[in-house]
Design a protein around this motif. Structure first.
Motif, PDB file in Angstrom:
ATOM      1  N   PRO A  69      22.921  36.517  19.548  1.00 13.11           N
ATOM      2  CA  PRO A  69      23.984  35.498  19.405  1.00 13.11           C
ATOM      3  C   PRO A  69      25.009  35.904  18.343  1.00 13.11           C
ATOM      4  O   PRO A  69      24.708  36.660  17.419  1.00 13.11           O
ATOM      5  CB  PRO A  69      23.209  34.265  18.958  1.00 13.11           C
ATOM      6  N   SER A  70      26.211  35.395  18.479  1.00 12.10           N
ATOM      7  CA  SER A  70      27.247  35.649  17.473  1.00 12.10           C
ATOM      8  C   SER A  70      27.087  34.666  16.315  1.00 12.10           C
ATOM      9  O   SER A  70      26.431  33.621  16.446  1.00 12.10           O
ATOM     10  CB  SER A  70      28.630  35.507  18.097  1.00 12.10           C
TER      11      SER A  70
ATOM     12  N   PRO B 119      27.243  27.849  17.875  1.00 13.81           N
ATOM     13  CA  PRO B 119      26.721  26.614  17.258  1.00 13.81           C
ATOM     14  C   PRO B 119      25.192  26.567  17.209  1.00 13.81           C
ATOM     15  O   PRO B 119      24.606  25.940  16.335  1.00 13.81           O
ATOM     16  CB  PRO B 119      27.286  25.507  18.153  1.00 13.81           C
ATOM     17  N   ASP B 120      24.531  27.241  18.158  1.00 12.49           N
ATOM     18  CA  ASP B 120      23.063  27.298  18.167  1.00 12.49           C
ATOM     19  C   ASP B 120      22.577  28.668  17.730  1.00 12.49           C
ATOM     20  O   ASP B 120      21.560  29.173  18.213  1.00 12.49           O
ATOM     21  CB  ASP B 120      22.527  26.993  19.573  1.00 12.49           C
ATOM     22  N   ALA B 121      23.314  29.287  16.827  1.00  8.55           N
ATOM     23  CA  ALA B 121      23.037  30.664  16.434  1.00  8.55           C
ATOM     24  C   ALA B 121      21.617  30.842  15.910  1.00  8.55           C
ATOM     25  O   ALA B 121      20.932  31.812  16.261  1.00  8.55           O
ATOM     26  CB  ALA B 121      24.049  31.129  15.389  1.00  8.55           C
TER      27      ALA B 121
ATOM     28  N   GLU C 218      16.339  33.213  16.747  1.00  9.21           N
ATOM     29  CA  GLU C 218      14.881  33.194  16.771  1.00  9.21           C
ATOM     30  C   GLU C 218      14.365  33.644  18.138  1.00  9.21           C
ATOM     31  O   GLU C 218      13.407  34.412  18.238  1.00  9.21           O
ATOM     32  CB  GLU C 218      14.369  31.778  16.470  1.00  9.21           C
ATOM     33  N   SER C 219      15.021  33.136  19.184  1.00  8.31           N
ATOM     34  CA  SER C 219      14.636  33.519  20.546  1.00  8.31           C
ATOM     35  C   SER C 219      14.864  35.012  20.778  1.00  8.31           C
ATOM     36  O   SER C 219      14.018  35.713  21.353  1.00  8.31           O
ATOM     37  CB  SER C 219      15.431  32.704  21.563  1.00  8.31           C
ATOM     38  N   TYR C 220      15.990  35.470  20.325  1.00  9.35           N
ATOM     39  CA  TYR C 220      16.350  36.892  20.461  1.00  9.35           C
ATOM     40  C   TYR C 220      15.321  37.769  19.742  1.00  9.35           C
ATOM     41  O   TYR C 220      14.831  38.769  20.278  1.00  9.35           O
ATOM     42  CB  TYR C 220      17.749  37.101  19.889  1.00  9.35           C
TER      43      TYR C 220
END
Length: 629
Positions: free
Chosen positions: A190-191, A195-197, A202-204
């Protein structure tokens, strides 16, 4: 020491240790081993056995201490930059260890291997519910781009749940694994402005860790996978090692006769028959056009030693004499190929019978390069070829008959070899050779020629008829190029009277006399046509005179085809007219071919004009007889 005294229980060895030994050049293959042979199905199956940690059979090695007993080679693509000391020769297990080594480098030319992890497959229709090896075929276009393109894109691979199998290669691959995972998952990162970075990060991170864990688990499994082996001590005699090699290979996957003879040549002479074979193919490449060069080598070598060119005779050959005769063998095979080419036989697919090859090649031992005798000798060999093509001599027991024709039978008849050994031989006495005995082996008559089937299939007379056409040039209907090895590779088997037309009338079209080998220039989907109309739609010709001349080189009458018209005919009317015309065409061509066969089987070199002139003269006589009656 006997083989039984040397036998021992299997010893454990992990793939990690095998890999290191191959990498350092410690394990090599005796040159008498057959080359890499497994297809992608067997490779995939073996690799699946490894990643699922299932048991496999033992391999067999001969320990090496000091000088190697056999000429050796490295496993494919395993030549070390700095060769180490050879400690073992691999006698059995080559295919398994070659598949393992090459997969760990993913260096096959036409396929890449991946590991499929179903939990990472983002497609709706998942490939499988299990972890397994996946083989992807690869190919290139004219711009040298490898397809499919996705196979070189790490992110696209991961979308399919795939990672390249070479990441499982034993050794330190931590950096390579981390780099692949980083590149493959980069699109999931995510960048900072997302907004849900935090949640996505964590998922990444979880995906990366899960992927790394899966890869490392499989890496450990591969490295520690046990591939046990039996070993023969270094003081094992060569003949004992060879016997063990032959027995073990025969019990699992049968060796070819050539494999066994390769092993025996290694044992007797310490020379590599594979090296000699490669040299032979490079020196006389035309010979390879007529079939398996290995069979040609063995059959010709057997006849040079006056042995029957079958398994028994080949095994009984003196292997040292085989090597001593190698120059004769190369020379004979090259001249054999040239003779066949001069007679309009260009390759294995058009060869009436392979049993003539060894006889002709062996015969050239007695035929000088220059001098008056060459013409006489080659006339005999031409007669032998065409007599073999148009008699029943080689329909059965071909190897023993080839031996009898070449060597003869003691106290019964002489063979070709005896005649060639006597430069002033009497050609009238050649009937002593069985293939030339017309009482026992008559030449095919016109009726037999008319019954010969489709030459694309196996059939001595059928392919012989095609060879007659090729002998006279068989000019292409489209571009008028004469038949040659290069040109016939682009040609196809064409029905002169169209199959669709004959089938409508219930007439079989698949006869050699209804076949011509020509190039297509137009759409293949053409329906029921008259013969000449059919040809006009299939090829682009200049004028009817040119076409007539081209047809003549195939021994086909333009006049008969030009009279064959069936537009508007159907049912019994069509069948009656078509049967009469087709039979007249077949009979006419059979007469022309037969005239050629008689001359060719006598060793002659008839011209195309002489055949057509003889036919015209015969027609004139028939017309005169009809007029007088």
């Amino acid at each position: 020491m006997t083989i039984m005294q040397q036998s021992s229980k299997a010893q454990d060895r992990t793939l990690g240790v095998w890999f290191q030994a191959i990498q350092q050049g410690q394990v090599k293959l005796p040159r008498f081993q057959r080359y890499e042979a497994w297809d992608r199905g067997r490779i995939t199956s073996f690799l699946n056995t490894i990643i699922n940690n299932l048991p496999v059979g033992v391999t067999l090695a001969l320990d090496v201490a000091g000088e190697e007993k056999f000429i050796s080679r490295y496993i494919v693509s395993a030549d070390p930059a700095v060769p180490g000391t050879v400690t073992q020769h691999l006698l059995d297990g080559q295919q398994r260890l070659t598949a393992f080594w090459r997969a760990m480098h993913n260096n096959y030319e036409y396929e890449d291997y991946f590991i499929y992890l179903p939990q990472f497959d983002q497609r709706e229709a998942k490939q499988s519910a299990d972890i397994e090896v996946y083989c992807q075929a690869r190919w290139e276009n004219k711009k040298e781009t490898r397809f499919p393109v996705w196979a070189d894109n790490t992110a696209k691979c991961l979308e399919r749940g795939l990672f390249p199998i070479d990441l499982l290669c034993p050794g330190d691959k931590a950096t390579a694994v981390d780099e692949w995972i980083k590149t493959a998952t980069l699109g999931l990162k995510p960048s900072k402005d997302d907004p849900d970075a935090f949640e996505k990060l964590e998922s990444y991170t979880a995906i990366k860790e899960s992927l790394k864990q899966e890869i490392n688990t499989l890496r450990e499994r591969v490295t520690h996978f046990n591939l046990p082996y039996l070993s023969l001590p270094s003081n094992t005699p060569k003949d004992v090692a060879l016997q063990v090699f032959i027995n073990m290979n025969t019990n699992s996957k049968p060796l070819s006769l050539y494999d066994i003879i390769v092993a025996e040549v290694e044992s007797v002479a310490g020379k590599s028959l594979h090296d000699l074979e490669e040299h032979l193919v490079s020196k006389c490449p035309k010979a390879a056009r007529f079939g398996d060069v290995r069979n040609l080598i063995l059959a010709t070598s057997a006849l040079l030693q006056e042995k029957t060119p079958n398994n028994k005779g080949m095994v009984e050959m003196d292997k040292q004499v085989l090597l001593d005769n190698w120059e004769k063998l190369e020379h004979g095979l090259e001249r054999m190929a040239n003779l066949l080419e001069s007679q309009g036989v260009f390759d294995e697919a058009r060869l009436p019978t392979s049993n003539v090859l060894a006889v002709v090649a062996a015969a050239y031992e007695l035929v000088p390069e220059h001098g008056d005798f060459v013409a006489k000798a080659e006339k005999l060999l031409r007669a032998y070829l065409w007599s073999s093509f148009f008699t029943d001599r080689y329909e059965n027991s071909a190897a023993s008959r080839a031996y009898a024709d070449f060597i003869g039978v003691k106290d019964k008849h002489r063979g070709i070899k005896a005649f060639l050994s006597t430069p002033d031989f009497d050609e009238k006495a050649l009937s002593e050779v069985p293939v030339f005995n017309r009482k026992e082996h008559e030449l095919a008559d016109e009726d037999a020629l008319m019954a010969a089937g489709w030459p694309k299939k196996m059939g001595i007379e059928a392919r012989g008829i095609l060879a007659v056409s090729n002998y006279f040039g068989a000019h292409d209907f489209a571009d008028s190029k004469p038949a040659s090895y290069e040109s016939i590779q682009k040609r196809e088997y064409h029905h002169i009277f169209p199959d669709a037309l004959l089938s409508e009338a219930g007439i079989d079209s698949y006869y050699a006399l209804n076949c011509a080998l020509i190039t297509w220039k137009t759409n293949r989907i053409i329906g029921r046509k008259d013969p000449l109309d059919y040809l006009k739609e299939r090829v682009q010709w200049a004028d009817e005179h040119a076409v007539s001349n081209r047809l003549k080189t195939h021994l086909v009458s333009f006049d008969l085809l030009s009279k064959a018209h069936y537009q508007g005919l159907e049912g019994e009317v069509l069948k009656t007219q078509l049967e009469a015309d087709f039979r007249e065409f077949m009979r006419d061509r059979a007469k022309l071919v037969h005239k050629a066969v008689v001359r060719l089987a006598a060793g002659g070199q008839p011209s195309l004009d002489s055949i057509w002139a003889a036919s015209s003269a015969e027609l004139a006589v028939e017309a005169q007889q009809e007029a007088s009656s």
